[in-house]
Motif scaffolding. Structure first.
Motif, mmCIF file in Angstrom:
data_model
loop_
_atom_site.group_PDB
_atom_site.id
_atom_site.type_symbol
_atom_site.label_atom_id
_atom_site.label_comp_id
_atom_site.label_asym_id
_atom_site.label_seq_id
_atom_site.Cartn_x
_atom_site.Cartn_y
_atom_site.Cartn_z
ATOM 1 N N GLY A 240 0.724 -1.204 -0.028
ATOM 2 C CA GLY A 240 -0.139 0.225 -0.048
ATOM 3 C C GLY A 240 0.887 1.372 0.003
ATOM 4 O O GLY A 240 1.733 1.492 -0.592
ATOM 5 N N ARG A 241 0.491 2.072 0.997
ATOM 6 C CA ARG A 241 1.297 3.525 0.978
ATOM 7 C C ARG A 241 2.503 3.320 2.062
ATOM 8 O O ARG A 241 3.303 4.516 2.176
ATOM 9 C CB ARG A 241 0.224 4.344 1.444
ATOM 10 C CG ARG A 241 -1.047 4.722 0.496
ATOM 11 C CD ARG A 241 -1.849 5.908 1.126
ATOM 12 N NE ARG A 241 -3.127 5.853 0.230
ATOM 13 C CZ ARG A 241 -3.783 6.829 0.213
ATOM 14 N NH1 ARG A 241 -3.997 7.726 1.527
ATOM 15 N NH2 ARG A 241 -4.954 6.881 -0.507
ATOM 16 N N ILE A 242 2.634 2.168 2.561
ATOM 17 C CA ILE A 242 3.642 1.998 3.468
ATOM 18 C C ILE A 242 5.043 1.500 2.677
ATOM 19 O O ILE A 242 5.120 0.357 2.144
ATOM 20 C CB ILE A 242 3.286 1.039 4.842
ATOM 21 C CG1 ILE A 242 1.929 1.288 5.237
ATOM 22 C CG2 ILE A 242 4.457 0.820 5.788
ATOM 23 C CD1 ILE A 242 2.002 2.848 5.996
ATOM 24 N N ARG A 243 5.957 2.288 2.975
ATOM 25 C CA ARG A 243 7.221 1.767 2.202
ATOM 26 C C ARG A 243 8.309 1.692 3.433
ATOM 27 O O ARG A 243 8.660 2.046 4.274
ATOM 28 C CB ARG A 243 7.958 3.090 1.338
ATOM 29 C CG ARG A 243 6.835 4.033 0.377
ATOM 30 C CD ARG A 243 5.931 2.895 -0.257
ATOM 31 N NE ARG A 243 6.674 2.177 -1.323
ATOM 32 C CZ ARG A 243 6.272 1.328 -1.968
ATOM 33 N NH1 ARG A 243 4.799 0.810 -1.757
ATOM 34 N NH2 ARG A 243 7.140 0.646 -2.914
ATOM 35 N N TYR A 244 9.079 0.577 2.971
ATOM 36 C CA TYR A 244 10.153 0.220 3.810
ATOM 37 C C TYR A 244 11.134 -0.746 2.796
ATOM 38 O O TYR A 244 11.184 -0.837 2.005
ATOM 39 C CB TYR A 244 9.663 -0.800 5.021
ATOM 40 C CG TYR A 244 8.721 -1.707 4.564
ATOM 41 C CD1 TYR A 244 8.878 -2.849 3.675
ATOM 42 C CD2 TYR A 244 7.438 -1.613 4.697
ATOM 43 C CE1 TYR A 244 8.003 -3.991 3.162
ATOM 44 C CE2 TYR A 244 6.434 -2.565 4.433
ATOM 45 C CZ TYR A 244 6.704 -3.560 3.666
ATOM 46 O OH TYR A 244 5.848 -4.473 3.286
ATOM 47 N N ARG A 245 12.636 -1.103 3.735
ATOM 48 C CA ARG A 245 13.665 -1.451 3.038
ATOM 49 C C ARG A 245 14.061 -2.782 3.917
ATOM 50 O O ARG A 245 14.227 -2.584 5.085
ATOM 51 C CB ARG A 245 14.697 -0.404 2.950
ATOM 52 C CG ARG A 245 16.110 -1.165 2.512
ATOM 53 C CD ARG A 245 17.268 -0.210 2.292
ATOM 54 N NE ARG A 245 16.891 0.644 1.084
ATOM 55 C CZ ARG A 245 16.561 1.954 1.478
ATOM 56 N NH1 ARG A 245 16.732 2.639 2.784
ATOM 57 N NH2 ARG A 245 16.197 2.771 0.450
ATOM 58 N N VAL A 246 14.422 -4.005 3.425
ATOM 59 C CA VAL A 246 14.912 -5.145 4.137
ATOM 60 C C VAL A 246 16.189 -4.697 4.703
ATOM 61 O O VAL A 246 17.435 -4.509 4.067
ATOM 62 C CB VAL A 246 14.963 -6.451 3.401
ATOM 63 C CG1 VAL A 246 15.587 -7.445 4.214
ATOM 64 C CG2 VAL A 246 13.770 -6.657 2.872
ATOM 65 N N ASP B 66 7.624 8.883 4.355
ATOM 66 C CA ASP B 66 6.868 9.513 5.516
ATOM 67 C C ASP B 66 5.714 8.728 5.517
ATOM 68 O O ASP B 66 4.609 9.385 5.795
ATOM 69 C CB ASP B 66 6.784 10.861 5.397
ATOM 70 C CG ASP B 66 6.042 11.378 3.929
ATOM 71 O OD1 ASP B 66 5.770 10.557 3.117
ATOM 72 O OD2 ASP B 66 5.911 12.717 3.769
ATOM 73 N N GLY B 67 5.533 7.542 4.706
ATOM 74 C CA GLY B 67 4.289 6.903 4.524
ATOM 75 C C GLY B 67 3.436 6.498 6.009
ATOM 76 O O GLY B 67 2.734 6.256 6.424
ATOM 77 N N LEU B 68 4.655 6.385 6.941
ATOM 78 C CA LEU B 68 4.170 5.914 8.537
ATOM 79 C C LEU B 68 4.931 6.575 9.512
ATOM 80 O O LEU B 68 4.378 7.205 10.320
ATOM 81 C CB LEU B 68 4.402 4.367 8.524
ATOM 82 C CG LEU B 68 4.209 3.642 9.929
ATOM 83 C CD1 LEU B 68 2.684 3.791 10.033
ATOM 84 C CD2 LEU B 68 4.659 2.193 9.986
ATOM 85 N N GLY B 69 6.118 6.688 9.485
ATOM 86 C CA GLY B 69 6.793 7.104 10.575
ATOM 87 C C GLY B 69 8.551 6.551 10.553
ATOM 88 O O GLY B 69 8.529 5.532 9.765
#
Length: 304
Positions: A60-66, A82-85
Motif C-alpha cells: 500500500g502506502r507504507i514503504r520500507y527496506r529489508v 513518510d508513509g508511516l514514520g
C-alpha cells in the motif's frame, strides 16, 4: 523528541508445525506464490528484488527496506519515506520443539502526536487485521485448514478498506476488445475504465459477469460482452481481463432525437456510474477469492 510518541505493536501465534515449514513461508514474502500476505483483500507486499538485505518496497502506502534477514527465521524492514514514520517491523519464527513454533510480528515506530492519534483511529485496526490474517494464512498453508475461526474483520478496518480501495482510471478503448469494436460500425459514444488486478484475483472474464445487470451478448478469449437494445439507443459493455488488469469499456449507438436527448443527460453521469460499478465489482470479487494460504498450500507442502 518533543511532541512524538513511540508505538510498539506485537502479535504472535503458536503454530502446530515445524519452524522450518513456517519459516519457508516467510522466505517467500513478496513472491508470486506468497502464502502469507492476505491479498487481494489487503495490499500485498511488493519488493524490487527477491527477499534480501537491501530490497526496497512496501505494501500500500507504507514503504520500507529489508535491513536484516535470516532465511527461515526472521526478516526486518525499516521504514523509508513518510508513509508511516521512523521505525521498523519484523517477522520472526521461533522453534518451540518438534512440530511446534511461534510466529511473531513486531512493529515499532516513532510518530508525531497527530500521526499517533491517526494510527490508533484508522491504521491500527487495519494493521491488526492484516497481521492476524497473515497468521491465519500460515496455518492454512502448513496445516491445510484453520484449527479455529478466522480472524475477525472489525467494521473500522472494513471502512478504511472501502475508502482506500483502488480506483479505476480512464484509458482508450483497448484494441483487444474485439467484440466491442465489432458491435457497432460507428458508435456515437465510447469510453473505457481500467483497474489493476491483485494477486489471486480471477483472470476469467466470466467471474466478472455481474459487474453490470445486462444481458450477456457473447464471450471470446479474455473478453465478455454485455448489452441491451432499446428503441432510442443500443448499449454494449465489454469486460476485458488480462494478466494485470480488468477493463470496462462501453459503446453506445443512438437511434432517434429522443435517444440523443436522453444520452445528453445520461452521458454526464455515465462515467461516475461506470467507475463505481467497476470498483464495487473489483472489491466484491477480491473478497470472494480463496485466502492466500489456501491458494499456495501446495507450494508450502513442497517446502516442508
Amino acid at each position: 523528541m518533543r511532541g512524538t510518541r513511540t508505538l510498539r505493536n506485537v502479535h504472535e501465534r503458536i503454530v502446530q508445525a515445524p519452524a522450518e515449514t513456517v519459516g519457508a513461508l516467510v522466505d517467500r514474502l513478496a513472491t508470486p506464490d506468497d502464502a502469507l500476505f492476505p491479498t487481494p483483500v489487503w495490499p500485498g507486499m511488493v519488493l524490487d528484488r527477491p527477499l534480501a538485505v537491501g530490497a526496497d518496497g512496501g505494501h500500500g502506502r507504507i514503504r520500507y527496506r529489508v535491513t536484516a534477514y535470516e532465511p527461515g527465521r526472521s526478516v526486518r524492514f525499516d521504514t523509508t519515506g513518510d508513509g508511516l514514520g521512523a521505525g521498523w517491523h519484523r517477522f520472526d519464527v521461533e522453534p518451540l520443539g518438534p512440530g511446534r513454533c511461534r510466529i511473531s510480528h513486531v512493529l515499532e515506530v516513532t510518530l508525531s502526536a497527530g500521526r499517533f492519534a491517526f494510527f490508533k483511529l484508522a491504521i491500527e485496526p487495519v494493521h491488526d487485521t492484516m497481521v492476524e490474517e497473515i497468521f491465519d494464512n500460515a496455518e492454512r498453508a502448513v496445516l491445510g485448514s484453520l484449527p479455529h475461526p478466522p480472524a475477525r474483520r472489525p467494521r473500522r478496518a472494513l471502512l478504511v478498506n472501502r475508502l482506500l480501495w483502488v480506483r479505476p482510471t480512464g484509458v482508450p478503448v483497448p484494441a483487444d476488445a474485439r467484440l466491442l469494436h465489432a458491435a457497432f460500425e460507428r458508435p456515437d459514444f465510447t469510453d473505457a475504465w481500467r483497474i489493476p488486478l491483485a494477486p489471486g484475483m480471477p483472470r476469467d472474464p466470466r467471474a466478472w459477469r455481474h459487474l453490470l445487470p445486462f444481458t450477456e451478448r457473447g464471450a471470446e478469449g479474455d473478453e465478455l460482452m454485455l448489452g441491451e437494445d432499446a428503441s432510442h439507443l443500443d448499449f454494449r459493455a465489454s469486460v476485458l481481463v488480462d494478466d494485470d488488469s480488468v477493463t470496462l469499456a462501453t459503446a453506445v449507438r443512438l437511434h432517434s432525437p429522443y435517444g440523443r436527448l436522453y444520452f445528453a443527460v445520461a452521458s454526464r453521469v455515465h462515467p461516475y456510474l461506470a467507475r463505481r460499478s467497476l470498483r464495487r465489482a473489483h472489491r466484491r470479487v477480491a473478497f470472494a477469492v480463496r485466502p492466500a494460504g489456501e491458494r499456495n498450500a501446495r507450494a508450502a507442502a513442497q517446502d516442508s
